[in-house]
Design a protein around this motif. Sequence first.
Motif, short mmCIF file in Angstrom:
data_model
loop_
_atom_site.label_atom_id
_atom_site.label_comp_id
_atom_site.label_asym_id
_atom_site.label_seq_id
_atom_site.Cartn_x
_atom_site.Cartn_y
_atom_site.Cartn_z
N ARG A 67 0.88 -1.20 -0.08
CA ARG A 67 0.06 -0.08 0.04
C ARG A 67 0.92 1.37 -0.10
NH1 ARG A 67 -4.41 -1.77 4.41
NH2 ARG A 67 -5.37 -3.52 3.09
N ARG A 68 0.19 2.31 -0.77
CA ARG A 68 1.01 3.41 -0.77
C ARG A 68 0.82 4.30 0.43
NH1 ARG A 68 -0.09 8.63 -2.73
NH2 ARG A 68 1.79 9.69 -3.88
N PRO A 69 2.03 4.67 1.05
CA PRO A 69 1.72 5.36 2.45
C PRO A 69 1.42 6.82 2.07
CG PRO A 69 4.05 5.39 1.78
CD PRO A 69 3.20 4.43 0.76
N PRO A 70 0.87 7.66 3.08
CA PRO A 70 0.54 9.03 2.53
C PRO A 70 1.68 9.66 2.26
CG PRO A 70 0.42 8.39 5.06
CD PRO A 70 0.56 7.22 3.99
N PRO A 71 1.72 10.88 1.49
CA PRO A 71 2.82 11.62 1.04
C PRO A 71 3.45 12.34 2.34
CG PRO A 71 0.69 12.78 0.57
CD PRO A 71 0.47 11.49 1.20
N THR A 72 4.75 12.63 2.46
CA THR A 72 5.28 13.26 3.42
C THR A 72 5.00 14.63 3.60
OG1 THR A 72 7.37 13.60 4.29
CG2 THR A 72 7.21 14.06 1.87
N ARG A 73 4.84 14.91 5.00
CA ARG A 73 4.60 16.30 5.40
C ARG A 73 5.83 17.25 5.78
NH1 ARG A 73 -0.53 16.88 3.76
NH2 ARG A 73 -1.15 14.36 3.57
N GLY A 74 6.94 16.72 5.16
CA GLY A 74 7.88 17.61 5.61
C GLY A 74 9.10 16.89 6.41
N ALA A 75 9.97 17.57 6.89
CA ALA A 75 11.30 17.31 7.54
C ALA A 75 10.93 16.50 8.74
CB ALA A 75 12.28 18.21 7.68
N SER A 76 9.85 16.74 9.45
CA SER A 76 9.48 16.16 10.75
C SER A 76 8.49 15.02 10.23
CB SER A 76 8.77 16.99 11.60
OG SER A 76 9.67 17.97 12.09
N PHE A 101 0.76 18.27 11.39
CA PHE A 101 0.63 18.78 9.95
C PHE A 101 0.11 17.96 9.16
CE2 PHE A 101 3.52 21.63 11.99
CZ PHE A 101 4.84 21.02 12.30
N ASP A 102 -0.59 16.72 9.39
CA ASP A 102 -1.15 15.83 8.55
C ASP A 102 -2.64 15.89 8.61
OD1 ASP A 102 -2.33 13.80 6.89
OD2 ASP A 102 -0.54 12.64 7.16
N PRO A 103 -3.70 16.28 7.86
CA PRO A 103 -4.97 16.30 8.07
C PRO A 103 -5.51 14.92 8.65
CG PRO A 103 -4.63 17.38 6.08
CD PRO A 103 -3.36 16.83 6.65
N ARG A 104 -4.89 14.00 8.45
CA ARG A 104 -5.22 12.50 8.71
C ARG A 104 -5.18 12.33 10.42
NH1 ARG A 104 -2.43 12.02 4.38
NH2 ARG A 104 -3.43 11.01 2.62
N GLN A 105 -4.20 13.20 10.92
CA GLN A 105 -4.01 12.87 12.37
C GLN A 105 -5.14 13.70 12.97
OE1 GLN A 105 -0.48 15.47 12.12
NE2 GLN A 105 0.38 14.07 13.34
N ALA A 129 2.81 23.79 8.93
CA ALA A 129 2.21 24.57 9.94
C ALA A 129 0.95 23.95 10.07
CB ALA A 129 1.89 25.95 9.57
N GLY A 130 0.46 23.89 11.40
CA GLY A 130 -0.85 23.16 11.61
C GLY A 130 -1.24 23.08 13.02
N THR A 131 -2.62 23.09 12.95
CA THR A 131 -3.25 23.17 14.47
C THR A 131 -3.81 21.85 14.74
OG1 THR A 131 -4.24 25.32 13.93
CG2 THR A 131 -5.32 24.13 15.64
N GLY A 132 -3.52 21.47 16.27
CA GLY A 132 -4.07 20.16 16.74
C GLY A 132 -4.86 20.35 18.10
N VAL A 133 -5.46 19.49 18.34
CA VAL A 133 -6.28 19.65 19.87
C VAL A 133 -6.21 18.62 20.62
CG1 VAL A 133 -8.01 21.35 18.82
CG2 VAL A 133 -8.43 18.81 18.59
N ARG A 134 -6.41 18.75 21.76
CA ARG A 134 -6.54 17.64 22.63
C ARG A 134 -7.97 17.85 23.29
NH1 ARG A 134 -3.78 19.40 26.89
NH2 ARG A 134 -1.79 19.16 26.19
N SER A 135 -8.52 16.67 23.59
CA SER A 135 -9.82 16.93 24.04
C SER A 135 -9.70 16.72 25.78
CB SER A 135 -10.90 15.85 23.74
OG SER A 135 -10.39 14.36 23.77
N VAL A 136 -10.61 17.48 26.54
CA VAL A 136 -10.26 17.47 27.94
C VAL A 136 -10.90 16.05 28.40
CG1 VAL A 136 -10.47 19.79 28.06
CG2 VAL A 136 -12.58 18.34 28.17
N ASP A 137 -10.44 15.68 29.67
CA ASP A 137 -10.97 14.49 30.23
C ASP A 137 -12.34 14.60 30.53
OD1 ASP A 137 -8.10 13.83 32.77
OD2 ASP A 137 -8.37 13.41 30.58
N PRO A 138 -13.24 13.61 30.38
CA PRO A 138 -14.54 13.62 30.73
C PRO A 138 -14.90 14.14 32.21
CG PRO A 138 -14.10 11.50 29.65
CD PRO A 138 -12.70 12.24 30.11
#
Lengths: 265, 895
Positions: B210-219, B314-318, B662-671
């Motif tokens: 399977r083809r992996p997703p394209p790289t998102r850069g150096a990281s 940096f990856d919309p899949r994350q 560049a990208g934005t990420g989130v962490r949901s709070v504890d219930p």
Amino acid sequence: MKRLALFFALVSAAVAGCVGTTGGELTSFDAYAAGPADARPGEPYTFETSRGYTVVLSRATLHVGAVYLNRSRPSSVSADTSCQLAGIYVAEVTSGLDVDVLSPALQPFPEPGFATTEHARTAEVWLFGNGDINEVNDDTAILDIAGTATKDGQTIPFEGRVTISDNRVVPPPSPAAPGAHPICKQRIVTPIPVDLDVEAGKDLILRVDPRGFFRNVDFGALAQIADDPPLYRFEDDSSDQPSTTLYSGLRASVGTYTLTWEATQ
Amino acid sequence: MQKPRFAALALSCALAATSASASAQGTVVMPRVVTQVTPKQPRHVTPRDADVVLAVALDVTGAVIEVSVIQSGGADFDVAAMDAVRQWTFTPALRDGQPFAAKIRVPVHFVAAPPPPPDGSVPSPPGAPASPSASAAPTTAPPPVTPGAQGVAAAPVAPTPAVPRPSATPAAPALDTPPAGTPPGKSPGETPAAAAKPPPAPIDVSAAGRRPPPTRGASDFHVDIGALGLVPVQNAAKMLQLAPSIFLSNDGGEGHAERVYLRGFDAREGQDIEFTVGGVPVNESGNLHGAGFANLHFVIPELVLSLRVVEGPFDPRQGNYAVAGSADYELGLAKRGVTLKYTYGTFNTHRALALWGPASESVHTFGGAQLQTSDGYGQNRGSKSGAAMGQYEGRLGETGSYRLLATAFASDYKSAGLLRAADLAAGQKGFYDTYDFGQGGSSSRFSVAADIESRLGDTTVYQQVFVVQTGMRLRENFTGFLLDTQTAIQEPHGQRGDLLDLSVNSTTFGARGHATLRGEILEQKQELEVGYYARGDRAFAERSRVGAATDAPYKTDARYDSTLGDIGLYADANLRFTRWLSVRGGVRADLLTYDVLDQCAVQDVSRPSESHPPGDASCLDQQRFGVHREPYQRTTTTGLRAMPRGSIILGPFRGVTFSLSAGTGVRSVDPKFVTQDASAQFASVDAYEGGVAFTHDFGPLKLVARSILFGTHVDRDLIFSETEGRNVIGGGTTRVGWIGQARADGEFFDTNAAITLTRSAYDDTGLLVPYVPDVVLRWDGALHHELPFELAGRKPRGTAAFGLSYIGKRALPYGQRSDTIFTFDAGVTVGYRNFDLGVSASNLFDTAYRQSEYNFASVWKSQGAPTLVPARNFAAGAPREVMFTLSANFGGEPQ
């Protein structure tokens, strides 16, 4: 491999030196306790009470179990049943000391204390025998006193030994609140207001003013226990006014205990 | 066999493959012909030219396992071509050095022979040397020349590699590979001189895999384990250290999840890193120990083919938890056959392992099971565990595949917890001692997953479903006798002990899928992918406090029954404007839903009922003045967040690629932190970076090097509280840093090194964030080669490997710094025929190091009065451990 480790350590130290600090500092310090600064070593301590008694205190020994400083000022102590204050403790002396309250000399606590360099707003003096502060039975003599009180030409020789044990248990206000008055609250003098910057290189001094013990004591109500020579005794309970008042003075958060942070060397 | 002629072509194909591999950043090496049989002109058929195109499936050894016709040249010619090609042998296809089953396209061109010369000599095949000694088809005699016969041996064309899809994430985008059928060194349109006619236009048959997703850069680190799998590791989580910036510690014992530090983040046991194994999520939502808790101990290390670690969102899949980044484990078994392994070592450690992978199947088809037990080092560290994993990969038609994965894991372990440094200094405790022998836990995990990937025209579709059942029990005591406060409604009591007994049982079910559309614009390949992620969790969690004297729970701290949902969708474009300029990115949005039933919502009441005093009960059914209420409270809420992410890739220019991300990420709070009628809050992360990567093949040596500058801002960080002994929501923080990484992979060695420098600070004060390391260095290396002597005509093989970690002094509260950590692990093996014998040592120099250090208040009754000021507490790292391993492999590649 040691050279490699040293190389990495040097790189790390260089990086660490450039990147800042979390703020504050940990420090150990010496702690001392003493009587009033105007007392004279080896001599009785004489003072006047608000009830007009002239007290000549010939013996006064206070057992201090621990001393703490906290950076918070509690908003309501009476409703708090916890032994410990909310907020962060910033200094502690956890070794006990029997303090000669008649001596102005600094008497060192046996073990150094430990602190974080922060501003303290509240102090606590724990009066217990260094077992479990929640254990009801504790026969440690917290205060041992002797002297004379004179008023209107009448001299009352007195002595007293105060413990904080099952004799000080306060009954709960209702069956629904059996834990409203834990014994530890009887043994902790708090909140003693302070305004201290805990700094490295300085020490903690606790001064005990015995005048605070006797502020409103009516010596005339003491129970006589001997005739020849006459001797009156403070009861080790709250059965009479003098004993109750003495115990209140012992636990007063204002007027009895002062704490300073200063260089002693 | 036309060795000279086909040898030249085979070499050309090999060069083409190598060139393509180098252009694709060294990802895929196509199969090469080793031996071949010349197809014969069919008998009883009028000789004529014919073209047959075959699809040839190869196993991981390069053996032909299936031949089918893609383009028919006539039934008889098809049979003749298939009969011959079935006898051919190939070198296996390689992806990053690992063989994989592949399918290639083989055009066979039959040429009608010219009429026999008038002198009766045997005519040479077209293009063949005139000398009879160099006639074609050396394995078969030329057919007798009979009057009127015109057929001669056909002139097969060397197999043309199918157009490979990039199968690994390179540091730079894969260059265009020449269209299939174009010989190496030729431009499209030119034809091989050996063939009388140009080969048929290629049919784009992708290699299996399977083809992996394209790289998102150096990281975006695609870490192929390869020879670095020889480096001693205790578990699969430790493999994360092959990616830069990662430091692991473990306060909770062998069965407890590792605490992960990444780029200045204290990700605890997974709250800030999205972990997946074969795409199946590992992070546990609703875990009372911390939302996002991820225990990787169920993964058998020998079944890990590669890791993809993306450091940054940096990856919309994350998805959720990808604040510091994400890590995906690709499972597979490169060493085929049946492998049995037994390890015995220090502290009465035993490990038995069985692996199997049929040689005729893909590396993604495997099974494995392990059992492990150890007394542990020092006090109270024994453990037992078992794990099993099995996966089958099958083909769906020509272009599709499916996988079925099942895993099982269970463990039981003891834990030593933390020690006060003051008690160690005073001689009251030994370095490896414990305060509370009641600490430890157990965990279990069972999962099944299935996925399908198929190409339908220009669109590749993927669909996965998964179900995960986890159970965890954790008993830990960090504070001793500090937190048992007296309340008025309770009977008078002292400090009964702070041993927390936590249990969580959860079921996770979900699906993910995407469709990738490929096309061509501006004469460049373009891609658009849209996808979704849907996950539901049902978690039941309870935490109680256990009395030190009675070992019985005396108080219930918390009891939650949570139903949680996460539905996300994303769009991701991979746009190429020129061969050297790509823009990748898109946007992801996640909707998180919470339905939390707090079953112990009331733990104290002022003015309680005197006729119905609550006493020492934990979950109360009354409120002020004794008014009745139910002890539970339900909270429902949702949160929705959109997260744009993108990367610009420039290059490669002579192997050098530049990237900005560049990208934005989130962490949901504890219930437990959600509030009714208030939108569920997230901690939001903004990340950015710039990097340069260099990749080049120097003959057999593949070199990769990277340099990355990064920055991350969190608006509401989770910081370890010294007073509460756990993470609490703090203020905003910013992290900046640099990463340097290099890997050299040669014929007989593989080495990877990385260093990360980070500064993490609070936005308001500029003071450092405590506990996270600011210097992380890791160096791994392995040697593997035949030994220079023979035994009974065979040379034994030897390997040597090492792993070195250096962690700089970490910032601690109150201006303090922790100790450094310097550990060195090493191992050697000797192998002969089917057997290998090895010895490995972790912490070879027996360093007594503190793997984690904190400052918080704890009371262990080591002094007369309680110790209430935050002080240094630490967890001891493992001393030197020596392991002996005997393994045997049967049915794999010949040794």
